[in-house]
Motif scaffolding. Structure first.
Motif, short mmCIF file in Angstrom:
data_model
loop_
_atom_site.label_atom_id
_atom_site.label_comp_id
_atom_site.label_asym_id
_atom_site.label_seq_id
_atom_site.Cartn_x
_atom_site.Cartn_y
_atom_site.Cartn_z
N LEU A 136 0.82 -1.21 0.00
CA LEU A 136 0.00 0.00 0.00
C LEU A 136 0.86 1.25 0.00
O LEU A 136 0.55 2.24 -0.69
CB LEU A 136 -0.92 0.00 1.22
CG LEU A 136 -2.10 -0.97 1.18
CD1 LEU A 136 -2.85 -0.95 2.51
CD2 LEU A 136 -3.06 -0.62 0.04
N LYS A 137 1.95 1.22 0.74
CA LYS A 137 2.85 2.38 0.75
C LYS A 137 3.49 2.57 -0.61
O LYS A 137 3.64 3.71 -1.09
CB LYS A 137 3.92 2.21 1.83
CG LYS A 137 4.83 3.43 1.95
CD LYS A 137 5.66 3.41 3.20
CE LYS A 137 6.52 4.67 3.31
NZ LYS A 137 5.72 5.91 3.36
N GLY A 173 -2.37 10.53 -1.74
CA GLY A 173 -2.29 9.39 -0.83
C GLY A 173 -1.98 9.77 0.60
O GLY A 173 -1.95 8.90 1.48
N ALA A 174 -1.78 11.06 0.86
CA ALA A 174 -1.36 11.51 2.20
C ALA A 174 -2.31 11.11 3.31
O ALA A 174 -1.85 10.73 4.41
CB ALA A 174 -1.15 13.02 2.19
N PRO A 175 -3.64 11.17 3.14
CA PRO A 175 -4.52 10.81 4.25
C PRO A 175 -4.36 9.36 4.73
O PRO A 175 -4.67 9.05 5.89
CB PRO A 175 -5.93 11.03 3.67
CG PRO A 175 -5.73 12.04 2.59
CD PRO A 175 -4.39 11.70 1.99
N LEU A 176 -3.89 8.49 3.86
CA LEU A 176 -3.74 7.08 4.23
C LEU A 176 -2.41 6.78 4.91
O LEU A 176 -2.24 5.73 5.53
CB LEU A 176 -3.87 6.19 2.99
CG LEU A 176 -5.22 6.19 2.28
CD1 LEU A 176 -5.13 5.43 0.96
CD2 LEU A 176 -6.28 5.57 3.17
N GLU A 217 0.92 0.48 10.56
CA GLU A 217 0.91 -0.96 10.32
C GLU A 217 2.29 -1.47 9.96
O GLU A 217 2.69 -2.57 10.37
CB GLU A 217 -0.10 -1.29 9.22
CG GLU A 217 -1.54 -1.27 9.67
CD GLU A 217 -1.79 -2.29 10.77
OE1 GLU A 217 -1.58 -3.50 10.53
OE2 GLU A 217 -2.17 -1.88 11.89
N ILE A 218 3.05 -0.69 9.18
CA ILE A 218 4.42 -1.09 8.86
C ILE A 218 5.25 -1.21 10.13
O ILE A 218 5.98 -2.19 10.34
CB ILE A 218 5.06 -0.10 7.87
CG1 ILE A 218 4.40 -0.24 6.49
CG2 ILE A 218 6.57 -0.33 7.77
CD1 ILE A 218 4.84 0.81 5.49
N THR A 219 5.13 -0.22 11.00
CA THR A 219 5.85 -0.24 12.27
C THR A 219 5.47 -1.46 13.10
O THR A 219 6.32 -2.12 13.70
CB THR A 219 5.57 1.05 13.07
OG1 THR A 219 6.03 2.18 12.32
CG2 THR A 219 6.26 1.02 14.42
N ASN A 220 4.18 -1.77 13.12
CA ASN A 220 3.69 -2.91 13.88
C ASN A 220 4.30 -4.22 13.37
O ASN A 220 4.83 -5.03 14.15
CB ASN A 220 2.16 -2.96 13.77
CG ASN A 220 1.53 -4.05 14.60
OD1 ASN A 220 2.02 -4.41 15.66
ND2 ASN A 220 0.42 -4.58 14.12
N HIS A 221 4.26 -4.43 12.06
CA HIS A 221 4.75 -5.69 11.51
C HIS A 221 6.27 -5.80 11.57
O HIS A 221 6.80 -6.87 11.90
CB HIS A 221 4.26 -5.85 10.07
CG HIS A 221 2.82 -6.22 9.98
ND1 HIS A 221 2.33 -7.44 10.38
CD2 HIS A 221 1.74 -5.51 9.55
CE1 HIS A 221 1.03 -7.48 10.20
NE2 HIS A 221 0.64 -6.33 9.69
N LEU A 222 6.96 -4.72 11.29
CA LEU A 222 8.42 -4.79 11.37
C LEU A 222 8.87 -4.98 12.81
O LEU A 222 9.87 -5.68 13.06
CB LEU A 222 9.05 -3.53 10.77
CG LEU A 222 8.85 -3.34 9.26
CD1 LEU A 222 9.60 -2.11 8.77
CD2 LEU A 222 9.29 -4.58 8.47
N GLY A 223 8.14 -4.42 13.74
CA GLY A 223 8.47 -4.65 15.15
C GLY A 223 8.30 -6.10 15.54
O GLY A 223 9.10 -6.65 16.31
#
Length: 208
Positions: A111-112, A122-125, A132-138
């Protein structure tokens, strides 16, 4: 002979890597993305109606989806390599990683990739996507703590399946914030089989 229908700059690079790790003979049929749209060419629809890559053909069968392809190759040709045994305590985790890669982890990164091309549109998203990226990479970062690979000291098909997540995170500059992921990506990219797959598959910017 098994044939990989290989789209440039795509997740089918993982399948070439898997085959090189196993030392299996295979053929490659190459397909090039449209330079403007970055979409796969219509010729892939002649292989499978979805026109997506990766897709393999083998023994009269046509198989799509990275996880299914990894499972098929290891079940048919792996001889127990690159996966824990079915009665192992690690087997459930192995299967979980196989499904997690495409079922959960890759979505916010894809999505990014697309919303970045929209600029302000695409800024609002972006806040939700970045969260979500931070969550999964963490999650992946924590799983790799004290380990060379996702299940321990040895490479498995799970690492090959999840590898594109780590590589795409690097394309967005996220690996520098995740030392374990960065070390993992550097480690698997240094493997001789990975390097052979790059030589056979052609240019692949996510290896940088």
């Amino acid at each position: 002979m098994l044939t990989v229908h290989h789209l440039n700059e795509s997740r089918s690079q993982r399948i070439l890597w898997l085959l090189e790790e196993l030392g299996l003979p295979y053929d490659i049929k190459f397909y090039e993305r449209d330079a403007t749209t970055r979409l796969a060419p219509p010729a892939l629809k002649a292989v499978h109606p979805l026109g997506k890559s990766p897709v393999i053909t083998d023994k009269g069968a046509t198989i799509i989806e990275s996880g299914a392809i990894v499972e098929y190759i290891l079940r048919t040709y792996g001889e127990g390599r690159l996966q824990p045994s079915g009665d192992s305590a690690d087997y459930t985790s192995y299967v979980e990683w196989l499904h997690y890669a495409e079922g959960s982890a890759i979505l916010p990164l894809i999505l990014k990739l697309y919303t970045d091309r929209l600029g302000e549109g695409g800024a609002p998203l972006q806040p939700r996507i970045n969260s979500e990226i931070t969550n999964h990479l963490g999650y992946i970062e924590s799983a790799l703590a004290g380990r060379d690979y996702l299940l321990g000291s040895d490479l498995t098909g799970a690492d090959i399946q999840v590898s594109f997540v780590g590589e795409l995170a690097g394309a967005f500059g996220q690996r520098k914030n995740h030392a374990n992921i960065d070390a993992w990506v550097n480690r698997f990219q240094a493997r001789p089989a990975y390097q052979r797959a790059l030589q056979r598959g052609g240019p692949y910017s996510f290896a940088n």
